[in-house]
Design a protein around this motif. Structure first.
Motif, short mmCIF file in Angstrom:
data_model
loop_
_atom_site.label_atom_id
_atom_site.label_comp_id
_atom_site.label_asym_id
_atom_site.label_seq_id
_atom_site.Cartn_x
_atom_site.Cartn_y
_atom_site.Cartn_z
N PHE A 197 0.81 -1.22 0.00
CA PHE A 197 0.00 0.00 0.00
C PHE A 197 0.85 1.27 0.00
O PHE A 197 0.40 2.33 -0.43
CB PHE A 197 -0.93 0.02 1.21
N GLY A 198 2.08 1.15 0.51
CA GLY A 198 2.90 2.34 0.61
C GLY A 198 3.62 2.72 -0.67
O GLY A 198 4.03 3.88 -0.82
N ALA A 199 3.75 1.78 -1.60
CA ALA A 199 4.53 2.04 -2.81
C ALA A 199 4.00 3.23 -3.59
O ALA A 199 4.76 4.14 -3.96
CB ALA A 199 4.56 0.79 -3.68
N ILE A 200 2.70 3.24 -3.85
CA ILE A 200 2.12 4.33 -4.63
C ILE A 200 2.17 5.64 -3.87
O ILE A 200 2.56 6.68 -4.43
CB ILE A 200 0.66 4.01 -5.02
N GLN A 201 1.80 5.62 -2.60
CA GLN A 201 1.79 6.87 -1.84
C GLN A 201 3.18 7.46 -1.71
O GLN A 201 3.37 8.67 -1.85
CB GLN A 201 1.18 6.64 -0.47
N ASP A 202 4.17 6.61 -1.45
CA ASP A 202 5.54 7.11 -1.33
C ASP A 202 6.01 7.73 -2.64
O ASP A 202 6.66 8.79 -2.65
CB ASP A 202 6.48 5.98 -0.91
N ALA A 203 5.68 7.06 -3.74
CA ALA A 203 6.07 7.58 -5.06
C ALA A 203 5.37 8.91 -5.33
O ALA A 203 5.97 9.85 -5.86
CB ALA A 203 5.73 6.56 -6.14
N ALA A 204 4.09 8.99 -4.97
CA ALA A 204 3.33 10.23 -5.18
C ALA A 204 3.88 11.36 -4.32
O ALA A 204 4.01 12.50 -4.77
CB ALA A 204 1.86 9.99 -4.88
N THR A 232 10.55 11.47 -15.55
CA THR A 232 10.85 10.05 -15.33
C THR A 232 10.07 9.50 -14.14
O THR A 232 9.49 8.41 -14.21
CB THR A 232 12.36 9.86 -15.09
N ARG A 233 10.07 10.26 -13.05
CA ARG A 233 9.36 9.82 -11.85
C ARG A 233 7.84 9.80 -12.08
O ARG A 233 7.13 8.95 -11.54
CB ARG A 233 9.70 10.73 -10.67
N LYS A 234 7.35 10.73 -12.87
CA LYS A 234 5.92 10.79 -13.16
C LYS A 234 5.47 9.56 -13.93
O LYS A 234 4.43 8.96 -13.64
CB LYS A 234 5.60 12.06 -13.96
N GLN A 235 6.28 9.17 -14.90
CA GLN A 235 5.96 7.96 -15.67
C GLN A 235 6.05 6.72 -14.79
O GLN A 235 5.23 5.80 -14.90
CB GLN A 235 6.92 7.83 -16.85
N ALA A 236 7.04 6.70 -13.90
CA ALA A 236 7.19 5.56 -12.99
C ALA A 236 5.97 5.43 -12.09
O ALA A 236 5.51 4.31 -11.80
CB ALA A 236 8.46 5.72 -12.15
N LEU A 237 5.42 6.56 -11.65
CA LEU A 237 4.22 6.53 -10.83
C LEU A 237 3.02 6.01 -11.62
O LEU A 237 2.23 5.22 -11.11
CB LEU A 237 3.91 7.93 -10.27
#
Length: 247
Positions: free
Chosen positions: A202-209, A233-238
């Motif tokens: 659950f934390g992967a998306i929130q941390d990336a955001a 790059t980070r936006k695409q990764a998210l």
């Protein structure tokens, strides 16, 4: 049966946090600040699990965490940034980090926080807490089951806010289960491992955001080609992470 396990654990977390204070700084290992924050989060989670009305100790611990939030965000971001791929941005972030520490962690902060923690320890030792072993176990296991039930109620249409709330439930459940396990009250390795798995999930998306948000603010104040390249790059990764996310 009454025991002092709960109070002892709470005091231990505060003392662990205090031990990190002289180790924190712009030239220090970033793990010292991380250990300080984890100890305070453990303190808050376990205290809240067994007493819902102790607002003052929780608020004080929360205020110390709040001071360090920007420092930890910068530490994490810089630690994950490739010097080879983004040399100019790495240098800009290093200088920014130094300024942040000077602003938010002047020399007197460690001494002030140390005194605050000493007062919190005295408060905890004077608290009237129900420390019956059976109640400690029942409450801890109930928190874990609550997190599990909430997770199972999620769907693909669930909002990020709901997912974040599940993450918070699992965080508290994990910390309380670790307390119960370390105190020898229950065998909780499997449940702790399961809670960690879901926290990572659950934390992967929130941390990336959150990191993307942080980078956006930094790029606005410190524009550069490298900054904008990394942001894209980070936006695409998210986007990819959200696409791959399965409940």
């Amino acid at each position: 049966m009454e025991s002092a396990l709960l109070k002892s654990y709470l005091v231990q977390q505060l003392e662990t946090a205090k031990q990190q204070l002289p180790l924190i700084g712009p030239d220090a290992d970033i793990e010292a600040l991380h250990r300080f924050r984890v100890a305070l989060r453990r303190f808050r989670s376990v205290l809240a699990a067994y007493s819902r009305h102790l607002y003052a100790p929780d608020t004080i611990a929360k205020s110390m965490l709040k001071v360090t939030n920007p420092l930890r965000e910068t530490d994490v971001f810089l630690d994950a940034l490739s010097l080879e791929s983004y040399p100019q941005l790495h240098g800009a972030l290093t200088r920014y980090r130094t300024k942040q520490y000077k602003k938010r962690w002047p020399p007197e902060t460690a001494a002030r926080f140390g005194q605050t923690i000493d007062l919190l320890v005295a408060d905890v030792e004077a608290l009237k807490l129900d420390q019956r072993k059976k109640r400690l176990v029942v409450r801890g296991e109930a928190l874990y089951e609550k997190a599990k039930s909430a997770r199972k109620a999620l769907s693909k249409d669930s909002k990020e806010k709901e997912i974040h709330e599940i993450r918070l439930l699992y965080k508290q459940a994990r910390y309380v289960l670790e307390f119960l396990h370390e105190a020898g009250l229950i065998e909780a390795k499997r449940k702790i491992r399961n809670a960690k798995k879901h926290l990572e999930h659950f934390g992967a998306i929130q941390d990336a955001a959150n990191q993307l948000d942080w980078l956006h603010r930094f790029c606005e104040k410190h524009p550069s080609d490298e900054c904008h390249t990394l942001y894209d790059t980070r936006k695409q990764a998210l986007r990819d992470l959200k696409k791959a996310f399965e409940l």
